[in-house]
Scaffold this motif. Structure first.
Motif, mmCIF file in Angstrom:
data_model
loop_
_atom_site.group_PDB
_atom_site.id
_atom_site.type_symbol
_atom_site.label_atom_id
_atom_site.label_comp_id
_atom_site.label_asym_id
_atom_site.label_seq_id
_atom_site.Cartn_x
_atom_site.Cartn_y
_atom_site.Cartn_z
ATOM 1 N N PRO A 18 -6.541 134.454 37.101
ATOM 2 C CA PRO A 18 -7.253 134.016 35.900
ATOM 3 C C PRO A 18 -7.760 132.581 35.979
ATOM 4 C CG PRO A 18 -4.916 134.235 35.462
ATOM 5 C CD PRO A 18 -5.136 134.796 36.818
ATOM 6 N N LEU A 19 -7.105 131.735 36.783
ATOM 7 C CA LEU A 19 -7.575 130.349 36.891
ATOM 8 C C LEU A 19 -9.004 130.327 37.444
ATOM 9 C CD1 LEU A 19 -6.797 127.338 36.721
ATOM 10 C CD2 LEU A 19 -6.173 127.481 39.106
ATOM 11 N N THR A 20 -9.215 131.115 38.492
ATOM 12 C CA THR A 20 -10.540 131.220 39.093
ATOM 13 C C THR A 20 -11.581 131.645 38.069
ATOM 14 O OG1 THR A 20 -9.448 131.881 41.112
ATOM 15 C CG2 THR A 20 -11.781 132.374 40.936
ATOM 16 N N SER A 63 -11.365 131.508 34.784
ATOM 17 C CA SER A 63 -11.547 130.513 33.724
ATOM 18 C C SER A 63 -12.487 129.419 34.178
ATOM 19 C CB SER A 63 -10.208 129.849 33.370
ATOM 20 O OG SER A 63 -9.260 130.788 33.031
ATOM 21 N N ALA A 92 -2.280 130.373 33.691
ATOM 22 C CA ALA A 92 -3.345 130.892 34.555
ATOM 23 C C ALA A 92 -3.108 130.472 35.997
ATOM 24 C CB ALA A 92 -4.701 130.385 34.081
ATOM 25 N N SER A 93 -2.696 129.209 36.164
ATOM 26 C CA SER A 93 -2.460 128.701 37.508
ATOM 27 C C SER A 93 -1.294 129.440 38.157
ATOM 28 C CB SER A 93 -2.175 127.207 37.426
ATOM 29 O OG SER A 93 -2.053 126.678 38.695
ATOM 30 N N ASN A 122 -2.409 132.859 39.249
ATOM 31 C CA ASN A 122 -3.399 132.837 40.323
ATOM 32 C C ASN A 122 -2.705 132.918 41.679
ATOM 33 O OD1 ASN A 122 -6.196 132.549 39.534
ATOM 34 N ND2 ASN A 122 -6.303 131.157 41.257
#
Lengths: 446, 279
Positions: free
Chosen positions: A314-316, A318, B38-39, B42
């Motif tokens: 999800p970081l990517t 976002s 999120a990190s 990932n």
């Protein structure tokens, strides 16, 4: 006199006719152009060949497989044993026979409902089909000898030396080859949806589950029963409820985080890009080109670059959303800023307010409705985008969807995920438009 | 009296500011927590990623640089793929716009259509708009095989819903006097739409059409990634093979064509609706 009137009427009619013709010429030319283009596209996409190749049966299969599952009763003619398994899978084999199968490996009968019954004895089978008769097949040496009722052979039945295939209705099928007899019984529904087949909880009703949850006798020594039930459901290996839920959460997280970040970066930059707040033309130009650049490169390309740097997840997603939408939201905000009413700012200024107070009380209240409505609109549309860039590899429910589609085995799983995505999009959609109506005064339902 | 009121007001204002401040702090905390989460989810970390961020772009650029003049010969090579993507977008936008026009006429309150069908058509458009085009494309690719047609159908489906809503808003803002005039001459519903509605809405329709075309070019490029053909398919192949210079060429082509379509469409939209109405 009369003649003159008639003449002028005719002249007027002629003028109208000419002007109508003139007015219709351009649309007509446009229509012809579009039609020619569509003909070109028909050829470019090679639609004629495509229609010949299209396998509509595949679509029907997919839809029927999405709502039904089959149970195989298989008799191995070489070894002589038989088993009953959902989708013929080893891990979903019945230990105790279901009540529609009776007998043992040598002689058993399968009741397919509505009078359709298959009886298997040694290496022969008899299939009773109501309204047709009984199909009898036997393996003699290396040949399948089939005896059919009188009359023409129906087209659902194929009987050859090496194979028998009878499917009188959609939900009943009997096949026989030299190696095995296979009977398929189709049932509507999603098998093993709640609990894995091997679990003791499989097939229990809701009431029974409540009873188990309340009972002090532990099914698993490590945890109370209610937690055991939840974890069996959550960890269901076939439906992967836990993984799917995390993926849905990831997708929404991507959309919300990305949009919040974009709005937070876009707003201050919008002040720099607005001509009535920043007199420095060079700086304005630079910021505007930055907006154009991040917006123009497209979410697709950003997400591909971010996948390389940050891996899947999800970081990517976002960051890809945040980058692209900083450009879009920044541009929209700076346009809103340029359209504000100077008078309110002057009013605030006349009370002796400093620069920040002017922004805070004179500007922000004016652009807040635009800000909120655009923000909510982007959260909503980014939920869809997050699904799509997820499918490219950024993670989340999009990736789960593409993976289940790629295996092409369990269409009901795909169907389930598609359903969840649509529900998610609808919820985001309607809650965002509800919030928009609530937050923006005078906003009416559209 | 006035002093008391002022004090009350100040207290109220103070509390309001406190709440605003608190919600801002809360928002920042939520976003920070979201990023941490999120990190964690990932596969690569944020900090390592940050260091590697320029690796891939620079690698692509280096490979493209090494190619020298050869690099430019990749452009004509990928031109058919680009044309295919633009064709998907154009066909989808045209077909979508035709359906959107019909749907919007059926869902405008001022055009004397039966009141019962208006909410029904609106809900249908909502569903069409919300339905992710990726899903339709994947399903159709399964049935029809990998080709641009599934993408065009999927994008057209979405476009019908999205444009239909915008078109119906345009319809509701028209001047109804020409319609009354036409009615007085005894014209039927179709004639009233043809001569009373269409001329009034055409400029705005064209503007939205071009905007949608621009959006659809991006959507078509993305759908290429799941096998719908066009520049997306080429891009996913080039990335998969690690052909850096081809990736660079494709990125550049996609970027340039999006910019070009962007500029062209905003020029045309200005032309259609007039610069003073342009926003």
């Amino acid at each position: 006199m009369v003649a003159a009137t008639e003449q002028s009427t005719a002249l007027m009619a002629e003028t109208v006719r000419v002007s109508v013709r003139k007015a219709s010429t351009v649309p007509m030319l446009l229509l012809v152009g579009v039609a020619l283009y569509l003909i070109y596209a028909w050829n470019a996409f090679d639609i004629t060949a495509l229609l010949e190749r299209a396998q509509l049966s595949k679509g029907a299969l997919l839809i029927s497989d999405s709502v039904a599952y089959k149970t195989h009763v298989t008799k191995n003619l070489r070894r002589g044993d038989f088993e009953v398994a959902i989708e013929g899978e080893r891990h979903a084999t019945y230990k105790d026979l279901p009540d529609w199968v009776r007998g043992d490996a040598d002689k058993f009968s399968v009741d397919l409902g509505d009078g359709y019954v298959v009886r298997v004895e040694d290496k022969s089978l008899a299939f009773e089909v109501p309204g047709y008769g009984t199909i009898r097949s036997e393996l003699v040496g290396k040949k399948i000898v089939t005896e059919l009722p009188e009359g023409p052979v129906p087209d659902w039945l194929k009987a050859r030396d090496v194979k028998l295939d009878a499917r009188p209705t959609f939900s009943r099928r009997v096949q026989m080859s030299r190696a095995k007899i296979e009977i398929h019984k189709f049932d509507y529904g999603w098998e093993n949806f709640w609990f894995p087949f091997t679990s003791v909880l499989h097939g229990k009703s809701f009431g029974e589950l409540l009873e188990i949850a309340g009972s002090p006798e532990r099914l698993d020594a490590d945890m109370p029963n209610w937690r055991f039930i939840l974890s069996s459901f959550w960890g269901n290996p076939e439906w992967q409820h836990g993984i799917v839920a995390v993926a849905l959460f990831e997708t929404i997280l991507m959309a919300v985080l990305g949009t919040v970040t974009a709005a937070a970066c876009g707003l201050p930059l919008a002040f720099v890009a607005a001509s009535n707040f920043n007199p420095n033309g060079t700086l304005r130009f630079v910021v505007r080109r930055i907006f154009d650049f991040v917006r123009g490169i497209d979410m697709l390309i950003w997400s591909l670059i971010f996948i390389r740097a940050f891996g899947l997840g999800p970081l990517t997603g976002s960051l890809a959303i945040a980058f692209t939408d900083t450009g879009s939201l920044g541009k929209l905000f700076s346009e809103a800023l340029e359209n504000i009413d100077r008078k309110q700012v002057e009013g605030v200024e006349s009370t002796g307010a400093n620069r920040w107070q002017r922004y805070r009380f004179g500007v922000i209240p004016q652009i807040l409705p635009v800000f909120t409505s655009q923000f909510l609109y982007y959260v909503e549309s980014n939920t869809r985008s997050a699904t799509v860039i997820g499918a490219l590899g950024a993670g989340g429910i999009g990736l789960v969807l593409v993976e289940t589609m790629r295996t092409q085995r369990d269409w009901e799983n795909t169907f389930y995920i598609i359903g969840l995505i649509i529900v998610m999009v609808f919820i985001m959609d309607s809650s965002s438009s509800w919030l928009r109506r609530k937050l923006i005064a005078g906003g009416e339902k559209r | 009296m006035v002093d008391v009121m002022r004090q009350d007001l100040l207290a109220l204002e103070g509390r309001r500011r406190l709440y605003t401040g608190l919600s801002v702090v809360l928002l920042i905390a939520v976003v920070a927590a979201g990023y941490r989460e999120a990190s964690a989810l990932n596969s690569g970390g944020f900090l390592q990623g940050l260091l590697k961020f320029f690796d891939y772009p620079s690698q692509i650029v280096m490979q493209a640089w090494d190619q020298g003049w050869e690099f430019w010969s990749l452009f004509p090579k990928f031109l058919p793929a680009l044309i295919e993507t633009i064709n998907i977008a154009a066909v989808a936008t045209i077909i979508g716009a035709v359906f959107a026009t019909v749907l919007s006429l059926a869902s405008s309150r001022n055009l004397e259509v039966p009141a019962a069908i208006i909410p029904v058509v609106r809900r249908i458009m909502d569903i069409m708009r919300a339905f992710p085009e990726l899903i339709i494309a994947l399903f159709l690719i399964f049935v029809l095989g990998a080709s641009p047609v599934p993408a065009a159908i999927a994008v057209a489906f979405h476009t019908s819903g999205a444009l239909g809503k915008l078109f119906s808003e345009v319809n509701e803002n028209i001047d109804v006097k020409p319609l009354e005039g036409l009615k007085a001459t005894g014209s039927n519903w179709l004639q009233r739409v043809r001569f009373g509605v269409i001329p009034q809405v055409l400029p705005n329709y064209s503007s939205y059409f071009l905007l949608r075309f621009e959006i659809n070019v991006r959507a078509s490029a993305i759908l290429g990634f799941v096998g719908a053909g066009g520049i997306g398919t080429e891009l996913s192949r080039a990335i998969g093979w690690g052909a850096g210079s081809e990736v660079a060429a494709l990125f550049l082509m996609l970027f340039l064509s999006i910019v070009a379509i962007d500029q062209l469409s905003s020029y045309l939209r200005r032309h259609f609706v007039g610069a003073e109405n342009f926003s």
